[in-house]
Scaffold this motif. Structure first.
Motif, mmCIF file in Angstrom:
data_model
loop_
_atom_site.group_PDB
_atom_site.id
_atom_site.type_symbol
_atom_site.label_atom_id
_atom_site.label_comp_id
_atom_site.label_asym_id
_atom_site.label_seq_id
_atom_site.Cartn_x
_atom_site.Cartn_y
_atom_site.Cartn_z
ATOM 1 N N THR A 153 48.195 49.792 60.393
ATOM 2 C CA THR A 153 49.009 50.519 61.376
ATOM 3 C C THR A 153 50.441 50.000 61.398
ATOM 4 O O THR A 153 51.393 50.789 61.421
ATOM 5 N N LEU A 154 50.608 48.681 61.374
ATOM 6 C CA LEU A 154 51.947 48.099 61.356
ATOM 7 C C LEU A 154 52.715 48.557 60.112
ATOM 8 O O LEU A 154 53.888 48.928 60.200
ATOM 9 N N SER A 155 52.058 48.560 58.978
ATOM 10 C CA SER A 155 52.698 49.005 57.733
ATOM 11 C C SER A 155 53.157 50.453 57.842
ATOM 12 O O SER A 155 54.285 50.791 57.468
ATOM 13 N N ILE A 156 52.286 51.311 58.353
ATOM 14 C CA ILE A 156 52.629 52.730 58.466
ATOM 15 C C ILE A 156 53.786 52.927 59.433
ATOM 16 O O ILE A 156 54.739 53.656 59.142
ATOM 17 N N VAL A 157 53.728 52.271 60.585
ATOM 18 C CA VAL A 157 54.806 52.422 61.580
ATOM 19 C C VAL A 157 56.140 51.974 61.001
ATOM 20 O O VAL A 157 57.158 52.665 61.138
ATOM 21 N N LEU A 158 56.165 50.827 60.355
ATOM 22 C CA LEU A 158 57.433 50.332 59.786
ATOM 23 C C LEU A 158 57.952 51.256 58.691
ATOM 24 O O LEU A 158 59.159 51.529 58.629
ATOM 25 N N LEU A 159 57.069 51.738 57.836
ATOM 26 C CA LEU A 159 57.494 52.667 56.789
ATOM 27 C C LEU A 159 58.034 53.969 57.383
ATOM 28 O O LEU A 159 59.049 54.501 56.921
ATOM 29 N N VAL A 160 57.366 54.484 58.412
ATOM 30 C CA VAL A 160 57.805 55.730 59.041
ATOM 31 C C VAL A 160 59.167 55.542 59.691
ATOM 32 O O VAL A 160 60.101 56.309 59.460
ATOM 33 N N VAL A 161 59.308 54.513 60.511
ATOM 34 C CA VAL A 161 60.532 54.325 61.292
ATOM 35 C C VAL A 161 61.728 53.977 60.417
ATOM 36 O O VAL A 161 62.809 54.535 60.588
ATOM 37 N N TYR A 162 61.554 53.055 59.471
ATOM 38 C CA TYR A 162 62.705 52.557 58.725
ATOM 39 C C TYR A 162 62.949 53.234 57.386
ATOM 40 O O TYR A 162 64.066 53.201 56.885
ATOM 41 N N LEU A 163 61.947 53.827 56.798
ATOM 42 C CA LEU A 163 62.133 54.359 55.456
ATOM 43 C C LEU A 163 62.037 55.881 55.401
ATOM 44 O O LEU A 163 62.974 56.556 54.979
ATOM 45 N N PHE A 164 60.921 56.424 55.846
ATOM 46 C CA PHE A 164 60.673 57.844 55.602
ATOM 47 C C PHE A 164 61.251 58.800 56.643
ATOM 48 O O PHE A 164 61.849 59.807 56.283
ATOM 49 N N MET A 165 61.052 58.545 57.926
ATOM 50 C CA MET A 165 61.457 59.521 58.940
ATOM 51 C C MET A 165 62.960 59.817 58.926
ATOM 52 O O MET A 165 63.348 60.986 58.996
ATOM 53 N N PRO A 166 63.831 58.820 58.813
ATOM 54 C CA PRO A 166 65.262 59.166 58.766
ATOM 55 C C PRO A 166 65.611 60.080 57.586
ATOM 56 O O PRO A 166 66.388 61.013 57.724
ATOM 57 N N ARG A 167 64.997 59.842 56.430
ATOM 58 C CA ARG A 167 65.293 60.658 55.255
ATOM 59 C C ARG A 167 64.697 62.061 55.363
ATOM 60 O O ARG A 167 65.330 63.045 55.004
ATOM 61 N N VAL A 168 63.470 62.138 55.858
ATOM 62 C CA VAL A 168 62.806 63.438 55.957
ATOM 63 C C VAL A 168 63.485 64.314 57.005
ATOM 64 O O VAL A 168 63.678 65.510 56.789
ATOM 65 N N THR A 169 63.868 63.734 58.150
ATOM 66 C CA THR A 169 64.544 64.551 59.169
ATOM 67 C C THR A 169 65.910 65.007 58.679
ATOM 68 O O THR A 169 66.343 66.112 59.011
ATOM 69 N N ALA A 170 66.594 64.178 57.893
ATOM 70 C CA ALA A 170 67.874 64.621 57.319
ATOM 71 C C ALA A 170 67.635 65.761 56.326
ATOM 72 O O ALA A 170 68.376 66.745 56.300
ATOM 73 N N LEU A 171 66.585 65.638 55.530
ATOM 74 C CA LEU A 171 66.252 66.669 54.552
ATOM 75 C C LEU A 171 65.903 67.998 55.228
ATOM 76 O O LEU A 171 66.297 69.066 54.761
ATOM 77 N N PHE A 172 65.194 67.941 56.351
ATOM 78 C CA PHE A 172 64.757 69.142 57.052
ATOM 79 C C PHE A 172 65.625 69.469 58.271
ATOM 80 O O PHE A 172 65.206 70.273 59.122
ATOM 81 N N ALA A 173 66.799 68.876 58.375
ATOM 82 C CA ALA A 173 67.649 69.065 59.563
ATOM 83 C C ALA A 173 67.931 70.535 59.849
ATOM 84 O O ALA A 173 67.882 70.969 61.006
ATOM 85 N N HIS A 174 68.216 71.302 58.819
ATOM 86 C CA HIS A 174 68.532 72.727 59.031
ATOM 87 C C HIS A 174 67.335 73.445 59.659
ATOM 88 O O HIS A 174 67.482 74.210 60.607
ATOM 89 N N TRP A 175 66.151 73.202 59.114
ATOM 90 C CA TRP A 175 64.949 73.845 59.652
ATOM 91 C C TRP A 175 64.638 73.357 61.065
ATOM 92 O O TRP A 175 64.270 74.142 61.937
ATOM 93 N N LEU A 176 64.796 72.050 61.297
ATOM 94 C CA LEU A 176 64.521 71.510 62.625
ATOM 95 C C LEU A 176 65.416 72.119 63.690
ATOM 96 O O LEU A 176 64.983 72.360 64.814
ATOM 97 N N ASN A 177 66.662 72.399 63.335
ATOM 98 C CA ASN A 177 67.622 72.890 64.317
ATOM 99 C C ASN A 177 67.697 74.412 64.384
ATOM 100 O O ASN A 177 68.353 74.955 65.264
ATOM 101 N N ALA A 178 67.028 75.091 63.476
ATOM 102 C CA ALA A 178 67.035 76.571 63.503
ATOM 103 C C ALA A 178 66.170 77.054 64.655
ATOM 104 O O ALA A 178 65.127 76.491 64.949
ATOM 105 N N ARG A 179 66.600 78.098 65.292
ATOM 106 C CA ARG A 179 65.838 78.656 66.430
ATOM 107 C C ARG A 179 65.223 79.961 66.035
ATOM 108 O O ARG A 179 65.711 80.841 65.496
#
Length: 179
Positions: A153-179
């Motif tokens: 669990t610690l490994s997954i949380v650290l990977l999500v918070v510091y590595l993957f989530m910032p990159r994935v949300t930037a990649l999908f920013a247009h879709w996330l913000n589209a209404r």
């Protein structure tokens, strides 16, 4: 506040109607200049409709303050002020991380946030336990129910918070913000 903590500056702008292209040119220029300052760790620009949010990270508070107080930045702010609906809004926070658009307006829809989070966590939850397995075999007590779950669990949380989530949300920013 420790002067060596990573510090985040969030700047919000709303260009006047018809001034968007001039503002975007100015924004490209100021982000390029800020990147040359000591301690600069990166910038993300998020456009949410007519609002722009710039998230700048610096390696310490004094280095951020040097950028904020610089004559170069002051001149650039004077230059952009006539292009804005209102003066810039800034906020400083130590160690702040953003996963989703940090705007005072509406955040992404919760179902979209859930989809992105699922997209990141599912593959990690399938892969990470297998990566720990050799250590669990070598050190059997680590393979017990509680220690193994804590490590996984610690490994997954650290990977999500510091590595993957910032990159994935930037990649999908247009879709996330589209209404």
């Amino acid at each position: 506040m420790d002067e060596n903590d990573v510090v985040t500056l969030v700047v919000r702008h709303q260009p006047k109607p018809g001034e968007e292209s001039s503002y975007e040119s100015w924004l490209r220029r100021i982000t390029r200049i800020a990147a040359g300052y000591p301690g600069h760790l990166g910038v993300n620009v998020i456009r949410d409709g007519r609002h722009f949010v710039c998230v700048l990270r610096f390696s310490s508070t004094p280095l951020l303050q040097a950028w904020l107080d610089s004559a170069e930045r002051q001149q650039l702010i004077e230059e952009v002020t006539p292009l804005l609906v209102e003066s810039e809004q800034t906020e400083v926070d130590v160690g702040r991380e953003f996963w989703f658009t940090p705007t005072p307006s509406t955040p992404p829809l919760r179902w979209k946030q859930a989809c992105i989070t699922f997209l990141v966590i599912l593959p990690l939850s399938l892969l990470v336990p297998h990566l720990w397995q050799p250590l669990f075999t070598l050190v059997p007590w680590l393979g017990g129910y509680l220690p193994s779950n804590v490590l996984i669990t610690l490994s997954i949380v650290l990977l999500v918070v510091y590595l993957f989530m910032p990159r994935v949300t930037a990649l999908f920013a247009h879709w996330l913000n589209a209404r």
